[in-house]
Design a protein around this motif. Structure first.
Motif, PDB file in Angstrom:
ATOM      1  N   PRO A  73      -4.862  13.744   8.362  1.00  0.00           N
ATOM      2  CA  PRO A  73      -6.224  13.215   8.236  1.00  0.00           C
ATOM      3  C   PRO A  73      -6.932  13.045   9.571  1.00  0.00           C
ATOM      4  CG  PRO A  73      -4.619  11.497   7.799  1.00  0.00           C
ATOM      5  CD  PRO A  73      -3.870  12.786   7.860  1.00  0.00           C
ATOM      6  N   VAL A  74      -6.192  12.768  10.646  1.00  0.00           N
ATOM      7  CA  VAL A  74      -6.824  12.664  11.963  1.00  0.00           C
ATOM      8  C   VAL A  74      -7.434  14.007  12.358  1.00  0.00           C
ATOM      9  CG1 VAL A  74      -6.514  12.062  14.388  1.00  0.00           C
ATOM     10  CG2 VAL A  74      -5.184  10.872  12.643  1.00  0.00           C
ATOM     11  N   ALA A 104       0.822  -1.217   0.000  1.00  0.00           N
ATOM     12  CA  ALA A 104       0.000   0.000   0.000  1.00  0.00           C
ATOM     13  C   ALA A 104       0.852   1.260   0.000  1.00  0.00           C
ATOM     14  CB  ALA A 104      -0.927  -0.006   1.203  1.00  0.00           C
ATOM     15  N   LEU A 105       1.950   1.250   0.752  1.00  0.00           N
ATOM     16  CA  LEU A 105       2.770   2.455   0.915  1.00  0.00           C
ATOM     17  C   LEU A 105       3.806   2.618  -0.194  1.00  0.00           C
ATOM     18  CD1 LEU A 105       3.375   2.175   4.747  1.00  0.00           C
ATOM     19  CD2 LEU A 105       2.333   4.154   3.637  1.00  0.00           C
ATOM     20  N   PHE A 106       4.329   1.502  -0.680  1.00  0.00           N
ATOM     21  CA  PHE A 106       5.433   1.556  -1.644  1.00  0.00           C
ATOM     22  C   PHE A 106       5.116   0.707  -2.872  1.00  0.00           C
ATOM     23  CE2 PHE A 106       7.392   2.513   2.460  1.00  0.00           C
ATOM     24  CZ  PHE A 106       8.096   3.674   2.163  1.00  0.00           C
ATOM     25  N   PRO A 107       4.168   1.175  -3.688  1.00  0.00           N
ATOM     26  CA  PRO A 107       3.928   0.509  -4.970  1.00  0.00           C
ATOM     27  C   PRO A 107       5.136   0.681  -5.883  1.00  0.00           C
ATOM     28  CG  PRO A 107       2.670   2.545  -4.822  1.00  0.00           C
ATOM     29  CD  PRO A 107       3.282   2.332  -3.476  1.00  0.00           C
ATOM     30  N   GLY A 119      -6.230   4.594   2.419  1.00  0.00           N
ATOM     31  CA  GLY A 119      -6.457   4.834   0.995  1.00  0.00           C
ATOM     32  C   GLY A 119      -5.446   5.803   0.412  1.00  0.00           C
ATOM     33  N   GLY A 120      -5.956   6.798  -0.298  1.00  0.00           N
ATOM     34  CA  GLY A 120      -5.080   7.774  -0.948  1.00  0.00           C
ATOM     35  C   GLY A 120      -4.275   8.609   0.023  1.00  0.00           C
ATOM     36  N   GLU A 121      -4.718   8.690   1.283  1.00  0.00           N
ATOM     37  CA  GLU A 121      -3.981   9.473   2.282  1.00  0.00           C
ATOM     38  C   GLU A 121      -2.623   8.860   2.611  1.00  0.00           C
ATOM     39  OE1 GLU A 121      -7.968  11.046   4.655  1.00  0.00           O
ATOM     40  OE2 GLU A 121      -7.022   9.151   5.192  1.00  0.00           O
ATOM     41  N   LEU A 122      -2.452   7.566   2.303  1.00  0.00           N
ATOM     42  CA  LEU A 122      -1.163   6.925   2.558  1.00  0.00           C
ATOM     43  C   LEU A 122      -0.048   7.538   1.714  1.00  0.00           C
ATOM     44  CD1 LEU A 122      -2.324   3.197   2.702  1.00  0.00           C
ATOM     45  CD2 LEU A 122      -1.571   4.590   4.637  1.00  0.00           C
ATOM     46  N   ARG A 123      -0.410   8.148   0.613  1.00  0.00           N
ATOM     47  CA  ARG A 123       0.605   8.751  -0.256  1.00  0.00           C
ATOM     48  C   ARG A 123       1.342   9.874   0.469  1.00  0.00           C
ATOM     49  NH1 ARG A 123      -2.096  10.326  -5.807  1.00  0.00           N
ATOM     50  NH2 ARG A 123       0.058  10.989  -6.171  1.00  0.00           N
ATOM     51  N   ARG A 124       0.643  10.565   1.373  1.00  0.00           N
ATOM     52  CA  ARG A 124       1.289  11.633   2.142  1.00  0.00           C
ATOM     53  C   ARG A 124       2.382  11.049   3.038  1.00  0.00           C
ATOM     54  NH1 ARG A 124      -2.934  13.510   4.387  1.00  0.00           N
ATOM     55  NH2 ARG A 124      -3.373  15.353   3.130  1.00  0.00           N
TER      56      ARG A 124
END
Length: 337
Positions: A114-115, A22-25, A301-306
Motif C-alpha cells: 500500500p505504501v 484489527a489484525l487477528f479477529p 483498514g482492509g489492507e491489514l488483511r494482507r
C-alpha cells in the motif's frame, strides 16, 4: 527454522490490544490455533510480567510490542522465533535476540504494497497537477485553459527519481515501469546494472534531485540519511517539481521544506514528518501546494488483511519446519528500515 515435531509450539501474541483486534479477529485466531498452542483471548502488552513467557516458543508481534531485551529473554528460555505482523522489527527486536540466534520474520513486504500504491498515485497526480486543477476548478466552477496554466503538465516522458532501493522503492519502480516515464534511482548500495534490472538509471543523489519532476523518498532512517533532503538539495530541485515522502520524516529538513514550499516553487506530498505530528503552527498544514497526510500510506483498514495473511503463512512455515519466506537478517538491518 523449527525442528520437525508433532507437537504444536506454544505461542503468544505480543502487541497493542487494539492492533490484535484489527489484525487477528476471531476467524484468524481460529486459523492460528490450528498451528500453535495459544490462548485466543490473551494478548501481552507487557512482557516483563507475562506469566506464560517461560513456555513460549514463538512470539507473534506487531505494533505496540514491548522491547524484547535481555531481561525478557532471561524469562523466555524456550523462545526460538518471532513473527512480526508489521514492518520494521527495529523497535522491539534487540541485539540480545540476535545474539541468542532467534529467528525473525517480518511482514514488511506486505506493508510495502500500500505504501508503493500511495506513492504511485502521488507521482501520477503530481505530474498531472490534479490537486492544483481540482482546486482551481472548485474556485472558478468553469473550464479554464489548463495547458496555458500548466505548460507541459502530464506524465508522458516525465522524470521520476526514486531515492532508495528498499522494499517500497523497488515496488514503486515495478509499478511505474509500464508508464512512459524516465526513472532514476539513487542508492549507494545499488550499482548501475542492478538499477537497470529494476528499470531505472543509477545516478548520484544530487543529479537525481536536479533532474526529476518528482522525487520520491524510500530510504531508511539512519544517521547518514538524517536530513538527506536539506536546504541545499531542495534548492537543486527544478521549479514546479514535487517531493513525495512516504518513508521517514527525518529524511527531510522540515523547516527547509516549509521555506521552499512557501515560495510556491516546489510542491510536496508528505505522509511522514519530523516531528510526527507537526506543531499546529506549521505552515505545511496550510500551503496549497502541499498535501499533508497523517501517516496513512502504510497498511490500514482492509489492507491489514494482507499483513495477517503474511504472518499466518510464516507461522505455518515455522510449524512445518520450513524456513521463513520473509526472514529478517541481522546484517541487513544496518541499511534497512
Amino acid at each position: 527454522m523449527r525442528p520437525h515435531t508433532t507437537t504444536r509450539p506454544r505461542a503468544l501474541l505480543a502487541m497493542g490490544r487494539h492492533h490484535r483486534d484489527a489484525l487477528f479477529p476471531p476467524e484468524e485466531i481460529r486459523r492460528l490455533a490450528e498451528y500453535v498452542d495459544i490462548d485466543p483471548d490473551h494478548v501481552a502488552e507487557d512482557l516483563a510480567h507475562e506469566p506464560s513467557l517461560p513456555e513460549v516458543e514463538l512470539l507473534i508481534t506487531s505494533w505496540g510490542c514491548p522491547v524484547i531485551d535481555e531481561d525478557v529473554l532471561a524469562r523466555a528460555p524456550a523462545l526460538k522465533a518471532v513473527v512480526h505482523a508489521a514492518g520494521s522489527v527495529k523497535h522491539h527486536v534487540t541485539e540480545a535476540c540476535w545474539d541468542r540466534g532467534i529467528s525473525v520474520s517480518s511482514a514488511a513486504a506486505a506493508n510495502a504494497v500500500p505504501v508503493a500504491e500511495y506513492t504511485v498515485a502521488a507521482v501520477l497526480f503530481a505530474n498531472k497537477r490534479v490537486l492544483d486543477i481540482g482546486a482551481l476548478y472548485r474556485e472558478h466552477r468553469a473550464p479554464l485553459d489548463w495547458s496555458r496554466r500548466f505548460p507541459g503538465f502530464g506524465n508522458y516522458r516525465r522524470t521520476v527519481g526514486v531515492v532508495g532501493a528498499s522494499l517500497v522503492g523497488r515496488r514503486v519502480l515495478e509499478l511505474l515501469r509500464p508508464y512512459d516515464l524516465d526513472l532514476l534511482l539513487a542508492d549507494p548500495h545499488v550499482d548501475a546494472a542492478q538499477a537497470a534490472a529494476l528499470g531505472a538509471r543509477h545516478v548520484e543523489l544530487d543529479e537525481l534531485v536536479g533532474a526529476s519532476d518528482v522525487v520520491s523518498l524510500h530510504a531508511p532512517a539512519l544517521p547518514e540519511t538524517h536530513h538527506l533532503l536539506d536546504a541545499r538539495r531542495l534548492s537543486l530541485m527544478p521549479d514546479g517539481a514535487t517531493l513525495v515522502n512516504t518513508a521517514r520524516g527525518s529524511l527531510v529538513d522540515t523547516d527547509a521544506l516549509a521555506a521552499e514550499a512557501a515560495t510556491g516553487r516546489l510542491h510536496a506530498v508528505i505522509d511522514v514528518t519530523e516531528p510526527e505530528v507537526l506543531p499546529p503552527a506549521s505552515p505545511l498544514y496550510h500551503l496549497p501546494n502541499v498535501l499533508l497526510t497523517p501517516h496513512i500510506a502504510g497498511s490500514l483498514g482492509g489492507e491489514l488483511r494482507r499483513i495477517t495473511e503474511s504472518a499466518l503463512a510464516e507461522v505455518e512455515r515455522y510449524c512445518s519446519a520450513e524456513p521463513f519466506r520473509y526472514a529478517v537478517h541481522h546484517t541487513a538491518l544496518a541499511t534497512s528500515a
